[in-house]
Design a protein around this motif. Structure first.
Motif, PDB file in Angstrom:
ATOM      1  N   ARG B 361      38.639  73.147  48.448  1.00  0.00           N
ATOM      2  CA  ARG B 361      38.488  72.426  49.709  1.00  0.00           C
ATOM      3  C   ARG B 361      38.492  70.916  49.501  1.00  0.00           C
ATOM      4  O   ARG B 361      38.310  70.438  48.392  1.00  0.00           O
ATOM      5  N   MET B 362      38.665  70.204  50.612  1.00  0.00           N
ATOM      6  CA  MET B 362      38.651  68.751  50.586  1.00  0.00           C
ATOM      7  C   MET B 362      37.478  68.256  51.419  1.00  0.00           C
ATOM      8  O   MET B 362      37.255  68.740  52.529  1.00  0.00           O
ATOM      9  N   LEU B 363      36.734  67.329  50.858  1.00  0.00           N
ATOM     10  CA  LEU B 363      35.573  66.793  51.558  1.00  0.00           C
ATOM     11  C   LEU B 363      35.740  65.285  51.640  1.00  0.00           C
ATOM     12  O   LEU B 363      36.010  64.635  50.641  1.00  0.00           O
ATOM     13  N   VAL B 364      35.581  64.740  52.843  1.00  0.00           N
ATOM     14  CA  VAL B 364      35.747  63.310  53.039  1.00  0.00           C
ATOM     15  C   VAL B 364      34.426  62.717  53.488  1.00  0.00           C
ATOM     16  O   VAL B 364      33.864  63.145  54.501  1.00  0.00           O
ATOM     17  N   PHE B 365      33.926  61.767  52.734  1.00  0.00           N
ATOM     18  CA  PHE B 365      32.705  61.067  53.145  1.00  0.00           C
ATOM     19  C   PHE B 365      33.096  59.758  53.837  1.00  0.00           C
ATOM     20  O   PHE B 365      33.725  58.900  53.228  1.00  0.00           O
TER      21      PHE B 365
END
Lengths: 497, 497
Positions: B361-365
């Motif tokens: 998955r990709m997580l963007v903060f």
């Protein structure tokens, strides 16, 4: 019902571009207004147009103020999820008050896929619909605005989109068994979905069915549905606030009505055990529990114990006799105090759901969800409406635990006011127990009559087939500890192979 | 070292019963005192005496005020845990400030088992020891009192206890591969454990080695070690408070020292893209990212993106160009605002650890852990000591992500003060963007010089081999969006097969 909405709705580019900016502006305004009022919004996206659901899911990140958005796409459950009751994964994803949650799939897709797969027969599917309806009502009662969108494309279009995805080497990995199931059984799916949609289409949580073949029509309709729903929620909230003022005035009179019948007075508080007999019984029961807990672990059977009772009734002592008998890695004791801000920002059952143990473990709540109908009721932390509806919510919750195969025991430990006072005095004299007594304990004592009424109503309303109350005299601590151990052992024995 | 403590220590029943009550009383008093000061206590129980560890684990529930106890026995990791960096499972179990956490096994057993199993070679084992030492120091710096107890029995005794357990049909299920590994390689285990114990035995997190053959000696020694450790922590805290008053006075002068060198002024803010070229590049890069994200999912490669930059620099817009390109179920955007009380009650990195995505998955903060050395530094929410040591803590954190195989990109979006003002004005005129501007934005603007100093130091100290800063001019939003997409695509490309 579903096929009738597929009439070829379309929206032209001009109309779309003219309508969208004002709607987006209104949407964000509404989102912030609801946030300030502590509403949470929960959007359920589901339908035969899985591709469209994902496109809308993207749009929602643009349209809403994304800082207060919490989105979850429910894939197949993980092992941590499979080891807990079905709805655990939905509880853990619930947005906190003030947030907009976006759930893709969630319990709707879960129910339909389970029926198509044959995991649910007709009766179980009907029961699931009832369950969902109650679950959604509970969220709505708690101030969550539920917006449920079904995006629909006809079979031909569904098939086309799915085939296209499955032929693409990269897209294919996202097509899971549920998609194929839906296509294969499309002709069954439509009537099933209609049954489901009708059964869960309630005044507080209505469905919006949207034809999804044309993307602009779909997006514009979604946007309009959202603004209408948010606007409606604000209006209802205004009305509810006015009504609450009236109800509060009525409430003051109503609080004097003490329910009849006193289950507590039926408890024999003379029951007692000699020290010698106590020692023997304790040893025997602890050895039995030790082995039962190990067998439960081997069989993947979890246990949840809830302890309630008067302050100083000996909950802690009884719990320690249990935890001392069970291997430490198999048991966890969760003491329930006043909720943290994080817990307050969710439904009151959320903190109990999130603690539920993995397969084979034992979880002990030192005080429990019954605080809602005890301390919160008596002290006025919950409104009359809130604690009144809590009985049904709690029964639902416990039923879910038991249906998942969890062994559930709940204990009320009873002592007389005189004995309680003796114990408070004794605690003051024992240094390391001094911290266990607070001003609150003394205040609670003064409200004993209110608590007696609350306990009576609680026991009467929540002693169900699946989860009976065990009322234990704790006037003699030895008797109580042995009795509690015995109940837990018997419950485990009955459940294990 | 370990064998030397096995000298046959024993404690008689009388001595035990005389000593315990006063120690228990002191322990609870100390626990409450530390709780009021917001300390958390973290107890690590581990050793060759696995049976004794579980007995002590039980005792701790009796000795401490169990309401503020949070215990975890670390079995083999679940799938949700295996898909994240190694220490994720430890982070998620960390107690909140004011609580006593009891961890059985945890990272010590993890490191020893991995070395015995051959998952770590000597060099990797040494690196792990360094890692643990830094991790523990970080917790200690954050106000956690770490108490590390190694319970030791000689090989013969260990073997006897393990054999006995494995022959019991119910006990056998709790003997896992790690126990057999330890027995089989006992002769290797002892020197390995000694290396580990020595390497992680620091002033702030010392080990206590306890001979565990005699249960009373063991329990009494544990109880004495606990009270001594808690008492010592209180004394150190008193001293630290006095020292902090002096340091604060010095601090006021020190804050004027602006680090030399300005990495921000090196950014070419004239970079721009024509609308037509932008459209083409955007389309091409989004298509590329769409496919890369799908491939990353297929290969189980996760991505973490951190966005920092001036208010109105266009973080949200850049992020939306990414999330629009990636299938919704593969990406999550987490906006970072002021911490909740729950988050404040943990180490500042805890909230980022808990968000880490599952495999693929990709997580963007949208804002990130760099808040510690930016807003928290400039606004004084973190003390000088806290933000100074944050650079090393952050580098450690990022290294763990990268070592787990996560693709990590971090962006600073740069705009000039003039451009920022233009955008603030424009936001005020666009209805649905009005909520994006707050008084805080204007206040931050006034402290631009302080922020410039903080950003410069941040970039210089945290641009590491494994995680380089990407400084992107966002004076022209189109240029920034394309550049960000390009960096993400290149990073993913480089990592994927």
């Amino acid at each position: 019902m579903l096929e009738t909405i597929a009439v070829g709705n379309e929206v032209g580019k001009d109309e779309y571009e003219e309508s969208v900016p004002a709607l987006r502006e209104e949407l964000v305004e509404l989102q912030h207004e609801l946030r300030e009022r502590g509403f949470s919004v929960l959007l359920n996206l589901v339908g035969t147009d899985t591709h469209g659901c994902e496109e809308v899911y993207d749009r929602l990140h643009e349209w809403f103020d994304a800082r207060y958005l919490a989105a979850t796409a429910f894939d197949l459950p993980s092992d941590e999820e499979r080891e807990r009751p079905l709805f655990w994964r939905y509880w853990r994803a619930l947005p906190r008050h003030g947030r907009v949650g976006v759930h893709y799939g969630a319990w709707t897709l879960g129910a339909l896929a389970a029926r198509l797969r044959g995991d649910l027969d007709d009766a179980a599917f009907t029961a699931r619909i009832d369950h969902v309806e109650r679950f959604e009502r509970m969220l709505a009662d708690d101030g969550t605005l539920l917006i449920k969108l079904w995006l629909h494309v006809p079979k031909k279009e569904f098939k086309k989109r799915l085939k296209r995805a499955s032929k693409d080497p990269l897209e294919a990995q996202f097509v899971d068994e549920r998609d194929w199931l839906m296509l294969e059984h499309y002709d069954d799916l439509v009537p099933l979905a209609e049954t489901y949609l009708r059964g869960t289409d309630t005044a507080s949580c209505p469905w919006t069915l949207i034809e999804s073949t044309d993307a602009r029509y779909r997006d514009l309709t979604v946007l309009r549905a959202l603004t209408a729903a948010l606007r409606g929620a604000l209006e209802r909230d205004d009305a509810a606030r006015r009504a609450a003022e009236v109800a509060d005035a009525e409430d003051a009179g109503a609080q004097d009505v003490v329910p009849t019948g006193d289950v507590l007075s039926g408890i024999d508080t003379t029951a007692a055990l000699e020290k010698g007999e106590y020692g023997d019984r304790l040893e025997e029961l602890q050895a039995r529990l030790h082995s039962l807990a190990a067998r439960a672990c081997a069989q993947g059977v979890s246990t949840v114990l809830a302890f309630e009772g008067w302050d100083a009734a000996g909950k802690g002592g009884a719990i320690r006799r249990i935890s001392a008998a069970v291997r430490a890695r198999l048991i966890r004791v969760v003491p329930i105090a006043a909720p943290t801000p994080e817990e307050k920002a969710h439904h009151y059952l959320w903190r109990f759901w999130r603690e539920l143990p993995r397969a084979g473990r034992m979880l002990v709540f030192d005080r429990s969800w019954y605080g809602r109908v005890l301390v919160e009721r008596v002290e006025g932390f919950a409104s009359r409406d809130e604690w009144k509806r809590a009985y049904a919510e709690i029964n639902d919750f416990e039923q879910q635990l038991v249906e998942h195969g969890i062994v559930l025991c709940k204990f009320w430990l009873e002592i007389t006011p005189d004995e309680q006072l003796r114990r408070f005095d004794a605690r003051r004299d024992t240094g390391y127990k001094r911290y266990k007594i607070t001003d609150e304990d003394l205040r609670n004592r003064a409200r004993r009559d209110d608590y007696v009424a609350a306990v009576n109503e609680m026991v009467r309303r929540t002693s169900t087939d699946v989860a009976r109350w065990e009322l234990v005299s704790s006037e003699d601590k030895r008797w109580a500890r042995v009795r509690v151990l015995e109940v837990v052992c018997d419950a485990l024995s009955a459940r294990l192979d």
